[in-house]
Design a protein around this motif. Structure first.
Motif, PDB file in Angstrom:
ATOM      1  N   ASN A 136      38.060  45.246  38.267  1.00 21.40           N
ATOM      2  CA  ASN A 136      37.791  44.206  37.274  1.00 21.40           C
ATOM      3  C   ASN A 136      37.539  42.940  37.747  1.00 21.40           C
ATOM      4  O   ASN A 136      38.330  42.695  38.696  1.00 21.40           O
ATOM      5  CB  ASN A 136      38.711  44.189  36.256  1.00 21.40           C
ATOM      6  CG  ASN A 136      39.230  45.449  35.494  1.00 21.40           C
ATOM      7  OD1 ASN A 136      40.211  45.532  35.065  1.00 21.40           O
ATOM      8  ND2 ASN A 136      38.257  46.338  35.497  1.00 21.40           N
ATOM      9  N   TYR A 137      36.619  42.285  37.513  1.00 17.65           N
ATOM     10  CA  TYR A 137      36.077  40.844  38.063  1.00 17.65           C
ATOM     11  C   TYR A 137      36.004  39.990  36.819  1.00 17.65           C
ATOM     12  O   TYR A 137      35.206  40.294  35.988  1.00 17.65           O
ATOM     13  CB  TYR A 137      34.795  40.997  38.626  1.00 17.65           C
ATOM     14  CG  TYR A 137      34.363  39.783  39.264  1.00 17.65           C
ATOM     15  CD1 TYR A 137      35.069  39.108  40.471  1.00 17.65           C
ATOM     16  CD2 TYR A 137      33.475  38.824  38.529  1.00 17.65           C
ATOM     17  CE1 TYR A 137      34.256  37.654  40.733  1.00 17.65           C
ATOM     18  CE2 TYR A 137      33.015  37.625  38.907  1.00 17.65           C
ATOM     19  CZ  TYR A 137      33.433  37.028  39.789  1.00 17.65           C
ATOM     20  OH  TYR A 137      33.061  35.697  40.361  1.00 17.65           O
ATOM     21  N   ILE A 138      36.881  38.966  36.711  1.00 16.81           N
ATOM     22  CA  ILE A 138      36.703  38.076  35.639  1.00 16.81           C
ATOM     23  C   ILE A 138      35.742  36.988  35.729  1.00 16.81           C
ATOM     24  O   ILE A 138      35.521  36.223  36.655  1.00 16.81           O
ATOM     25  CB  ILE A 138      38.274  37.450  35.698  1.00 16.81           C
ATOM     26  CG1 ILE A 138      39.493  38.319  35.563  1.00 16.81           C
ATOM     27  CG2 ILE A 138      38.480  36.475  34.306  1.00 16.81           C
ATOM     28  CD1 ILE A 138      39.476  39.384  34.969  1.00 16.81           C
ATOM     29  N   ILE A 139      34.840  37.208  34.675  1.00 22.50           N
ATOM     30  CA  ILE A 139      33.765  36.222  34.389  1.00 22.50           C
ATOM     31  C   ILE A 139      33.791  35.125  33.614  1.00 22.50           C
ATOM     32  O   ILE A 139      33.415  34.095  34.074  1.00 22.50           O
ATOM     33  CB  ILE A 139      32.567  36.987  33.752  1.00 22.50           C
ATOM     34  CG1 ILE A 139      32.348  38.352  34.686  1.00 22.50           C
ATOM     35  CG2 ILE A 139      31.497  36.423  33.479  1.00 22.50           C
ATOM     36  CD1 ILE A 139      31.228  39.373  33.693  1.00 22.50           C
ATOM     37  N   SER A 142      40.705  33.776  31.053  1.00 22.15           N
ATOM     38  CA  SER A 142      41.922  34.459  31.583  1.00 22.15           C
ATOM     39  C   SER A 142      42.706  35.360  30.857  1.00 22.15           C
ATOM     40  O   SER A 142      42.627  35.480  29.717  1.00 22.15           O
ATOM     41  CB  SER A 142      42.966  33.275  31.862  1.00 22.15           C
ATOM     42  OG  SER A 142      42.518  32.194  32.383  1.00 22.15           O
ATOM     43  N   MET A 143      43.152  36.668  31.478  1.00 19.45           N
ATOM     44  CA  MET A 143      43.840  37.678  30.921  1.00 19.45           C
ATOM     45  C   MET A 143      44.999  38.185  31.752  1.00 19.45           C
ATOM     46  O   MET A 143      45.080  37.675  32.873  1.00 19.45           O
ATOM     47  CB  MET A 143      42.661  38.599  30.652  1.00 19.45           C
ATOM     48  CG  MET A 143      42.077  39.386  31.953  1.00 19.45           C
ATOM     49  SD  MET A 143      41.292  40.839  31.454  1.00 19.45           S
ATOM     50  CE  MET A 143      41.432  41.664  32.795  1.00 19.45           C
ATOM     51  N   LYS A 144      45.931  38.769  31.003  1.00 19.20           N
ATOM     52  CA  LYS A 144      47.241  39.447  31.782  1.00 19.20           C
ATOM     53  C   LYS A 144      46.868  40.855  31.669  1.00 19.20           C
ATOM     54  O   LYS A 144      46.505  41.459  30.800  1.00 19.20           O
ATOM     55  CB  LYS A 144      48.250  39.075  30.778  1.00 19.20           C
ATOM     56  CG  LYS A 144      49.641  39.571  31.531  1.00 19.20           C
ATOM     57  CD  LYS A 144      50.935  39.030  30.502  1.00 19.20           C
ATOM     58  CE  LYS A 144      51.260  37.725  30.748  1.00 19.20           C
ATOM     59  NZ  LYS A 144      52.436  37.610  30.074  1.00 19.20           N
ATOM     60  N   ASN A 155      42.474  34.827  36.349  1.00 19.74           N
ATOM     61  CA  ASN A 155      41.469  33.875  36.006  1.00 19.74           C
ATOM     62  C   ASN A 155      40.202  34.151  36.480  1.00 19.74           C
ATOM     63  O   ASN A 155      39.887  35.000  37.272  1.00 19.74           O
ATOM     64  CB  ASN A 155      42.066  32.454  36.574  1.00 19.74           C
ATOM     65  CG  ASN A 155      43.337  32.150  36.198  1.00 19.74           C
ATOM     66  OD1 ASN A 155      43.694  32.066  34.823  1.00 19.74           O
ATOM     67  ND2 ASN A 155      44.385  32.130  36.974  1.00 19.74           N
ATOM     68  N   GLU A 156      39.287  33.166  35.847  1.00 20.54           N
ATOM     69  CA  GLU A 156      37.883  33.467  36.069  1.00 20.54           C
ATOM     70  C   GLU A 156      37.710  33.420  37.773  1.00 20.54           C
ATOM     71  O   GLU A 156      38.372  32.606  38.256  1.00 20.54           O
ATOM     72  CB  GLU A 156      36.991  32.113  35.723  1.00 20.54           C
ATOM     73  CG  GLU A 156      35.651  32.229  35.710  1.00 20.54           C
ATOM     74  CD  GLU A 156      34.978  31.026  34.994  1.00 20.54           C
ATOM     75  OE1 GLU A 156      34.009  30.468  35.610  1.00 20.54           O
ATOM     76  OE2 GLU A 156      35.259  30.654  33.703  1.00 20.54           O
ATOM     77  N   ALA A 178      38.237  36.397  26.845  1.00 13.52           N
ATOM     78  CA  ALA A 178      38.254  36.755  28.197  1.00 13.52           C
ATOM     79  C   ALA A 178      36.986  37.767  28.506  1.00 13.52           C
ATOM     80  O   ALA A 178      37.013  38.626  27.606  1.00 13.52           O
ATOM     81  CB  ALA A 178      39.455  37.366  29.136  1.00 13.52           C
ATOM     82  N   ARG A 179      36.223  37.432  29.392  1.00 15.51           N
ATOM     83  CA  ARG A 179      35.085  38.675  29.632  1.00 15.51           C
ATOM     84  C   ARG A 179      35.438  39.193  31.404  1.00 15.51           C
ATOM     85  O   ARG A 179      35.442  38.215  32.232  1.00 15.51           O
ATOM     86  CB  ARG A 179      33.803  38.112  29.534  1.00 15.51           C
ATOM     87  CG  ARG A 179      33.606  37.842  27.993  1.00 15.51           C
ATOM     88  CD  ARG A 179      32.252  37.085  27.656  1.00 15.51           C
ATOM     89  NE  ARG A 179      31.207  38.176  28.106  1.00 15.51           N
ATOM     90  CZ  ARG A 179      30.037  37.792  29.069  1.00 15.51           C
ATOM     91  NH1 ARG A 179      30.140  36.535  29.525  1.00 15.51           N
ATOM     92  NH2 ARG A 179      29.257  38.631  29.392  1.00 15.51           N
TER      93      ARG A 179
END
Length: 185
Positions: A136-139, A142-144, A155-156, A178-179
């Protein structure tokens, strides 16, 4: 297309493959590690089918995930271009929306998605697991990530690679969408 129609169409394609393969609902439920009634509810389109389960069933039947999602056979062997916004979008659960980025390439060794996680007032993680590994790469946002008794804030620009056989879930943070790019292998 309404979400219920998507579930029904995916369920019909899965059922057809299962019947053509002469496999009982009990046998396939056992292979995907769930009770038979839950499996049947997915096959009948009564419940949202998690993308991870579609991926797992595609691997069992040795077909491309795109065939189950949209009924189209993969045909591209050299390359497959997906233009911005033209991936196959499927809303699998209320908290996630998946956009399949590579639907026409045959014999893929991985599945690529842009996943959108919408914020919820009282977020409760919805756990799933599937064979293989996930990147997973955060675009955006933010997510948990919850995995194996860990809670990891991403985070991004952050990324994570993990064993997806462990139960895992994601929730959006800061009341913002979040994406992330998800690669399932």
């Amino acid at each position: 297309m309404k979400e219920n129609n998507i579930n029904i169409n995916i369920g019909k394609r899965i059922k057809e493959l299962r019947e053509l393969s002469d496999i009982s609902t009990d046998e396939i439920a056992s292979q995907v590690n769930m009770d038979e009634q839950t499996y049947i509810s997915y096959e009948n389109g009564e419940k949202d089918i998690p993308a991870s389960l579609i991926y797992e069933i595609a691997n069992i039947f040795n077909v491309d995930m795109g065939l189950l999602l949209n009924g189209e056979e993969s045909r591209m062997a050299v390359f497959d271009v997906t233009r911005a916004g033209e991936g196959v979008s499927v809303k699998r659960r209320s908290e996630y929306r998946y956009e399949n980025l590579c639907r026409k390439f045959i014999n893929k060794k991985a599945e690529m998605f842009i996943v959108t996680v919408n914020p919820k007032k009282e977020p409760t993680p919805s756990f799933n697991n599937h064979p293989g590994q996930e990147f997973n790469y955060i675009i955006e946002g933010s997510m948990k990530l919850f995995i194996h008794n860990n809670e990891i804030i991403l985070n991004e620009g952050d990324c994570i690679f993990f064993d997806s056989t462990h139960d895992h879930a994601m929730i959006a943070l800061n009341n913002e969408t979040a994406r992330f790019l998800a690669v399932l292998m």
